[in-house]
Design an enzyme around this catalytic site. Sequence first.
Site, PDB file in Angstrom:
ATOM      1  N   ASN A 110       0.819  -1.202   0.000  1.00 25.60           N
ATOM      2  CA  ASN A 110       0.000   0.000   0.000  1.00 25.60           C
ATOM      3  C   ASN A 110       0.865   1.270   0.000  1.00 25.60           C
ATOM      4  O   ASN A 110       0.536   2.251   0.647  1.00 25.60           O
ATOM      5  CB  ASN A 110      -0.923  -0.011   1.230  1.00 25.60           C
ATOM      6  CG  ASN A 110      -1.984   1.046   1.187  1.00 25.60           C
ATOM      7  OD1 ASN A 110      -2.704   1.171   0.207  1.00 25.60           O
ATOM      8  ND2 ASN A 110      -2.083   1.846   2.239  1.00 25.60           N
ATOM      9  N   GLY A 112       1.832   3.037  -2.834  1.00 29.40           N
ATOM     10  CA  GLY A 112       1.769   3.824  -4.066  1.00 29.40           C
ATOM     11  C   GLY A 112       0.968   5.101  -3.931  1.00 29.40           C
ATOM     12  O   GLY A 112      -0.006   5.177  -3.179  1.00 29.40           O
ATOM     13  N   LYS A 123      -2.940   6.195  -3.066  1.00 29.08           N
ATOM     14  CA  LYS A 123      -3.828   5.752  -4.139  1.00 29.08           C
ATOM     15  C   LYS A 123      -4.988   4.936  -3.596  1.00 29.08           C
ATOM     16  O   LYS A 123      -6.109   4.983  -4.131  1.00 29.08           O
ATOM     17  CB  LYS A 123      -3.028   4.921  -5.142  1.00 29.08           C
ATOM     18  CG  LYS A 123      -3.818   4.448  -6.347  1.00 29.08           C
ATOM     19  CD  LYS A 123      -2.919   3.658  -7.277  1.00 29.08           C
ATOM     20  CE  LYS A 123      -3.674   3.163  -8.500  1.00 29.08           C
ATOM     21  NZ  LYS A 123      -2.809   2.365  -9.393  1.00 29.08           N
ATOM     22  N   GLY A 215      10.590  -0.328  -3.675  1.00 26.15           N
ATOM     23  CA  GLY A 215       9.865  -1.364  -4.396  1.00 26.15           C
ATOM     24  C   GLY A 215       9.335  -2.450  -3.472  1.00 26.15           C
ATOM     25  O   GLY A 215       9.701  -2.556  -2.307  1.00 26.15           O
ATOM     26  N   HIS A 216       8.448  -3.312  -4.022  1.00 26.34           N
ATOM     27  CA  HIS A 216       7.831  -4.338  -3.175  1.00 26.34           C
ATOM     28  C   HIS A 216       8.773  -5.467  -2.822  1.00 26.34           C
ATOM     29  O   HIS A 216       8.480  -6.278  -1.941  1.00 26.34           O
ATOM     30  CB  HIS A 216       6.546  -4.888  -3.821  1.00 26.34           C
ATOM     31  CG  HIS A 216       6.652  -5.166  -5.290  1.00 26.34           C
ATOM     32  ND1 HIS A 216       7.458  -6.141  -5.817  1.00 26.34           N
ATOM     33  CD2 HIS A 216       6.039  -4.573  -6.346  1.00 26.34           C
ATOM     34  CE1 HIS A 216       7.327  -6.160  -7.132  1.00 26.34           C
ATOM     35  NE2 HIS A 216       6.481  -5.215  -7.486  1.00 26.34           N
ATOM     36  N   ASN A 244      -1.003  -6.433  -4.387  1.00 23.39           N
ATOM     37  CA  ASN A 244      -1.045  -4.972  -4.459  1.00 23.39           C
ATOM     38  C   ASN A 244      -2.433  -4.478  -4.068  1.00 23.39           C
ATOM     39  O   ASN A 244      -3.448  -5.071  -4.450  1.00 23.39           O
ATOM     40  CB  ASN A 244      -0.705  -4.495  -5.868  1.00 23.39           C
ATOM     41  CG  ASN A 244       0.714  -4.831  -6.266  1.00 23.39           C
ATOM     42  OD1 ASN A 244       1.574  -5.037  -5.417  1.00 23.39           O
ATOM     43  ND2 ASN A 244       0.963  -4.897  -7.566  1.00 23.39           N
ATOM     44  N   LYS A 386      -4.641   0.948 -12.863  1.00 21.34           N
ATOM     45  CA  LYS A 386      -3.417   1.703 -13.105  1.00 21.34           C
ATOM     46  C   LYS A 386      -3.668   3.004 -13.859  1.00 21.34           C
ATOM     47  O   LYS A 386      -2.781   3.842 -13.965  1.00 21.34           O
ATOM     48  CB  LYS A 386      -2.418   0.857 -13.907  1.00 21.34           C
ATOM     49  CG  LYS A 386      -2.044  -0.472 -13.266  1.00 21.34           C
ATOM     50  CD  LYS A 386      -1.286  -0.274 -11.970  1.00 21.34           C
ATOM     51  CE  LYS A 386      -0.810  -1.605 -11.397  1.00 21.34           C
ATOM     52  NZ  LYS A 386      -0.165  -1.434 -10.064  1.00 21.34           N
TER      53      LYS A 386
END
Length: 509
Positions: A110, A112, A123, A215-216, A244, A386
């Site tokens: 979470n 982003g 987001k 990054g993840h 995601n 997206k």
Amino acid sequence: MTLFKATSFRRFRRRKAVRPNERSALAKSTQSDLSRLVRTADPAVRKAFDVEMQSFSRLHARYLAERENRVELDWDRIKLPNDKQVIPYSHLPQIIGSEALSKLAVLKVNGGLGTSMGINGAKSALEVKDGMTFLDLIVQQVEHLNTTYKVDVPLILMTSFNTYDDTLRIIKKYVSQRITITTFNQSRYPRIWKETLQPCPKHFSDDKTHWYPPGHGDLYESLLHTGVLDRLLAEGKEYLFVSNSDNLGAVVDQRILQHMIDSDAEFLMEVTDKTKADVKGGTLIEYDSSVRLLEIAQVPPDHVDDFISIRKFKIFNTNNLWINLKALKRIMNGGGMDLDIIVNPKMTDNGQAVVQQLETAAGAAIKHFNNAHGINVPRSRFLPVKSCSDLLLIRSDIYSLQNGRLDMNESRMFGSVPVIKLGDHFKKITNFQPRFKKIPNIIDLDHLTVTGDVHFGRGVTLRGTVIVVANEGQRIDIPDGCVLENRLVSGNLNMTVRPFKSLHLKLTY
């Protein structure tokens, strides 16, 4: 404030190598800079910040070493995964009981911001369906699971420094619901200058533009260092479902969980069939007799066309991952994982080049686990938002909501969703929303392309293939109640003219 513009991803192997003496000096200089950074932190957070900087230092050192001695991927040794390395979802066992759910935890990535959609803030706070946000839907899903099966599946939100405050504010409204929510911040790493390869920030509190969430792939380090991994194990949780937060198809699936237990798999990756829209997504391969994730950034330039070909690589990674927590603890205690590094370059507004982040992908961990493999799942488990084109699809009558889950409308004749392509006028959420009095009915739509200054009225129905083009300086208003079926519409359409048959349109059949 210094602002950064994104450029394309690229592998560090394409850059000029660093000589051994230079690498040693760079590593020492970087370590010295990081030590000074740690000393600028408030004593209350200094210990945790020091752990983050040590992790970054190891990543940076590995980056320098691999620049110097890069082992190229041997394309001839790449094989497609066999039947045991990717298993069809239809082969998974049917579920009788729900005992396995008591050992499960759910984690949503979470971090982003949704900048590509013009979103300021987390987001996951965006309203996506029937006035509910990503987080609202996620909470509904997990709460329904707990209520239906009388279990306590906790929800864990991995945030970034960009989204942590927004997330804490949003989840306050869930305190009375049947769900345990834990939040933790993933690491905050310093950007490095392209020319010197040294950290950009000089102080712990330097502007956000000097830092990045890595990054993840940082999931594993962050679970360990924040204590969340140990806490889950202490609570009797053995399995973690990761996805995601913007993938609305990523709901808990008991068949996949039971398969993980029955097969003694320590790691499962959900993959699905590739379409033309997914050609750049990572895929599973067999390499040196083990299953691995292959990202486009790892592909030699001469073989990029092979990689994006649907004929050869037919599946791609959805980033829905299932992880055995005991196995993860064993691996992290044994030295952790050296995940493939991807460099994401950025440019400042004044043209100064920086290497924005040394990034890793969570799916690359598959090679570190025993009996790890992929599950080829239905496309319905991959519904990411997206872009505003994706948002239009989700908000439409194609989908209905059931306990936080999106179900395709039974009235749709085809199992696939329509292709929607909205132009630049719809790119940002602040421009997208005013252009629709109400989202059109698209249950019978196959393809929609809209470009230019176009606005939609209430009760509009789109069927078949519809293309609407407003040339520069023109505006098209699709009136209330209008039905467009297999139409190309261009020209000017004035909403003050009520009867549809009297509108001056150029219709091409």
